[in-house]
Enzyme design. Structure first.
Site, PDB file in Angstrom:
ATOM      1  CB  SER A 138       0.708   0.177  -3.835  1.00 11.62           C
ATOM      2  OG  SER A 138       0.799   1.075  -2.759  1.00 11.62           O
ATOM      3  CG  HIS A 139      -2.807  -2.213  -6.271  1.00 11.99           C
ATOM      4  ND1 HIS A 139      -3.072  -2.020  -7.598  1.00 11.99           N
ATOM      5  CD2 HIS A 139      -3.167  -1.072  -5.630  1.00 11.99           C
ATOM      6  CE1 HIS A 139      -3.588  -0.812  -7.770  1.00 11.99           C
ATOM      7  NE2 HIS A 139      -3.655  -0.207  -6.599  1.00 11.99           N
ATOM      8  CG  ASP A 140      -1.751  -4.726  -9.909  1.00 12.90           C
ATOM      9  OD1 ASP A 140      -1.739  -5.885 -10.344  1.00 12.90           O
ATOM     10  OD2 ASP A 140      -2.735  -4.209  -9.334  1.00 12.90           O
ATOM     11  CB  CYS A 141       4.552  -2.102  -7.382  1.00 14.73           C
ATOM     12  SG  CYS A 141       3.693  -0.574  -6.996  1.00 14.73           S
ATOM     13  CG  HIS A 158      -1.299  -0.445 -11.784  1.00 15.84           C
ATOM     14  ND1 HIS A 158      -1.419  -1.621 -12.494  1.00 15.84           N
ATOM     15  CD2 HIS A 158      -2.454  -0.294 -11.081  1.00 15.84           C
ATOM     16  CE1 HIS A 158      -2.601  -2.158 -12.252  1.00 15.84           C
ATOM     17  NE2 HIS A 158      -3.247  -1.388 -11.392  1.00 15.84           N
TER      18      HIS A 158
END
Length: 210
Positions: A138-141, A158
């Site tokens: 997912s986003h910002d991982c 995250h």
């Protein structure tokens, strides 16, 4: 087409992905496999020859060839193979399935990203990570070097996964957690709190095993 040696004669799904890449844009000609354990015992794997072990790689004559690390059983093993390939002076291949959208993410050198992977906005894979089929990053991982993400794993936003961690198939990791270096998250685990380095967790919710 670029000559390609595959280090590790054990996972046929890699050939399927190379075929998908070549159907879109002819890129690689697979020469065969390098495998110290199987050379001399098995002549071929999936119709391609097992040409030798590390010594063959060190003397391979293809000047423009690349080598793919096809070893995933353990992340320490993947790191060892990567170091052997780099020591040979051969460039390593980075393979991403052509259906995976990486327009808003970052893929490091020597990575493998299989079919059906969903790479979120600002997600980043460090060098030599491997992400198997139908996983979600997912986003910002932030995914560290040598990390393995098994088929169908879901990593929420995250999340930081540190170097060498192993995420089992179907695992679910809650947002904003840290998975410590060289830890193991078991198959199907539901992780709702940080995982310390060099530990193993499993279950729903995930609990410390060792």
């Amino acid at each position: 087409m670029k000559p390609l040696l595959i280090y590790g004669a054990s996972y046929a799904g890699t050939l399927k992905m190379i075929r998908a890449i070549n159907e879109r844009h002819p890129t690689y000609e697979v020469i065969g496999y390098v495998d110290d354990a199987k050379f001399g015992k098995e002549p071929e794997y999936m119709g391609l020859p097992i040409l030798g072990g590390q010594e063959y790689l060190n003397t391979w004559g293809a000047q423009d060839g690349e080598v793919l690390n096809n070893v995933y059983a353990t992340t320490p093993g993947r790191k060892t193979v990567t170091e052997r390939i780099l020591a040979s002076g051969r460039p390593m291949a980075t393979l991403v399935h052509p259906d995976v959208d990486t327009a808003f993410s970052t893929i490091g050198a020597g990575c493998l990203v299989m079919a059906g992977v969903d790479m979120g906005v600002n997600a980043a894979l460090a060098d030599h990570a491997a992400v198997k089929m139908n996983s979600v990053i997912s986003h910002d991982c932030q995914i560290g070097c040598y990390v393995f993400v098994g088929p169908g794993a879901v990593i929420c936003g995250h999340v930081r996964i540190e170097e060498g961690a192993y995420i089992g198939a179907g695992a679910l990791i809650k947002e904003r957690l840290t998975i410590g270096a060289w830890s193991v998250v078991g198959m199907g685990a539901c992780v709702i709190r940080d995982v310390e380095p060099n530990t193993t967790v499993a279950g729903n919710p995930a609990r410390l095993l060792r």
